[in-house]
Motif scaffolding. Structure first.
Motif, PDB file in Angstrom:
ATOM      1  N   ARG A  65      -2.800  66.175 -20.079  1.00  0.00           N
ATOM      2  CA  ARG A  65      -1.945  66.339 -18.901  1.00  0.00           C
ATOM      3  C   ARG A  65      -2.647  67.144 -17.815  1.00  0.00           C
ATOM      4  N   ALA A  66      -3.333  68.226 -18.229  1.00  0.00           N
ATOM      5  CA  ALA A  66      -4.053  69.056 -17.258  1.00  0.00           C
ATOM      6  C   ALA A  66      -5.170  68.265 -16.587  1.00  0.00           C
ATOM      7  N   ARG A  67      -5.886  67.457 -17.386  1.00  0.00           N
ATOM      8  CA  ARG A  67      -6.965  66.649 -16.817  1.00  0.00           C
ATOM      9  C   ARG A  67      -6.426  65.615 -15.844  1.00  0.00           C
ATOM     10  N   LEU A  68      -5.274  65.014 -16.187  1.00  0.00           N
ATOM     11  CA  LEU A  68      -4.662  64.025 -15.301  1.00  0.00           C
ATOM     12  C   LEU A  68      -4.240  64.666 -13.985  1.00  0.00           C
ATOM     13  N   GLN A  69      -3.660  65.870 -14.065  1.00  0.00           N
ATOM     14  CA  GLN A  69      -3.255  66.578 -12.855  1.00  0.00           C
ATOM     15  C   GLN A  69      -4.459  66.922 -11.997  1.00  0.00           C
ATOM     16  N   GLU A  76      -6.412  63.215  -4.394  1.00  0.00           N
ATOM     17  CA  GLU A  76      -5.603  63.465  -3.210  1.00  0.00           C
ATOM     18  C   GLU A  76      -6.405  64.231  -2.159  1.00  0.00           C
ATOM     19  N   ILE A  77      -7.197  65.208  -2.612  1.00  0.00           N
ATOM     20  CA  ILE A  77      -8.016  65.979  -1.688  1.00  0.00           C
ATOM     21  C   ILE A  77      -9.051  65.077  -1.014  1.00  0.00           C
ATOM     22  N   LYS A  78      -9.712  64.232  -1.811  1.00  0.00           N
ATOM     23  CA  LYS A  78     -10.721  63.333  -1.249  1.00  0.00           C
ATOM     24  C   LYS A  78     -10.108  62.356  -0.252  1.00  0.00           C
ATOM     25  N   THR A  79      -8.919  61.842  -0.590  1.00  0.00           N
ATOM     26  CA  THR A  79      -8.240  60.928   0.321  1.00  0.00           C
ATOM     27  C   THR A  79      -7.859  61.639   1.611  1.00  0.00           C
TER      28      THR A  79
END
Length: 292
Positions: A65-69, A76-79
């Protein structure tokens, strides 16, 4: 007789627990590399071993879950960076256009000085915007992940040729050492051109006037130059995003970050080291084709 049976049962239990621990260790390693919700396999029926497997399952779930987040947040940052840099291009282009028109008008010397300052700052913003956009594209696009067998020396020569004029303009003495043997690697040609170009561009900013480029038969490429302004700590930080040394005012701090991202995408390694007055960046590509 009873003692013998007890020994046999104990031996069987120990063997079962050892076998279960080995299976658990192997399965745990595989689950770390895979994106799956399947639980850990446990052959041993020992209660404590089953509890251990259940605890590891819970920790794997939390880790997943942590890796997915993290991956979602990173994407999101790159986008966002891509969108912001794209949106900045239009007003910066307009500003540059109006500055050119303004320069054609009659101005006082002081006004010309002000316009020059604005033009320099606008160009710096344009470079940063382009680097931001390039970094986002490099770390997300699939075009640089397509690999083929290429001649490493040939790509290196093309990269040097494309930057040679800038090296001459900066009065940087260039020395290139390559083996007669053709070194073939599996890599992305455009990606390697970008990597070598960014590293040479880094030498344009920080070199004291020289650049030694070497290609070894094992596929290692090194770029070395004297750099008195760089210390060992700064040399190690140059691959960090947006990091620049104090005298690198024209640098956006993204060139070497892009180089590192591309090299790692191609399964290679890149690192930097400062020894005495020499600053060296080394690249080692893993998939070297030995024959030929």
């Amino acid at each position: 007789m009873i003692l013998a049976v007890a020994v046999i049962l104990l031996t069987a239990k120990i063997w079962s627990m050892r076998h279960g621990a080995a299976r658990l260790r192997k399965d745990f390693g595989e689950k770390l590399r895979e994106d799956t919700n399947v639980g850990l396999m446990m052959d041993c029926q020992d209660k404590e071993m089953l509890k251990l497997a259940a605890d590891l399952d819970r920790q794997l779930l939390l880790l997943r879950r942590a890796r997915l987040q993290y991956e979602l947040g990173d994407q999101e940052i790159k986008t966002a960076v891509t969108n912001i840099s794209h949106d900045l291009r239009t007003p910066l282009t307009a500003i540059s256009g109006y500055l050119q028109l303004l320069k054609s008008e009659k101005m006082t010397e002081q006004a010309k000085e002000y316009v020059g300052v604005i033009e320099n700052r606008t160009e710096a913003m344009r470079q940063l915007t382009e680097e931001l956009f390039s970094y986002s594209v490099v770390t997300t696009a699939s075009q640089y992940r397509k690999e083929e067998e290429v001649l490493l020396g040939e790509i290196l020569e093309d990269s040097i040729a494309s930057m040679y004029g800038a090296l001459v303009e900066k009065n940087i003495h260039l020395e290139v050492r390559m083996p007669e043997k053709k070194i073939r690697v599996k890599a992305n040609r455009s990606g390697l051109m970008r990597v070598f170009g960014n590293i040479i561009n880094n030498a344009l900013k920080y070199s004291d006037g020289d650049l030694l480029i070497r290609l070894e038969e094992d596929g290692e490429v090194s770029f070395s130059n004297h750099a008195r302004e760089l210390d060992e700590v700064e040399a190690g930080k140059l691959f960090q995003r947006f990091y620049t040394v104090q005298n690198g005012r024209e640098s956006t701090g993204l060139g070497l970050s892009i180089a590192r991202a591309l090299v790692e995408q191609m399964g290679g390694k890149i690192w930097a080291r400062k020894e005495e007055e020499w600053f060296t960046i080394r690249i080692l590509l893993q998939a070297v084709v030995k024959n030929g």
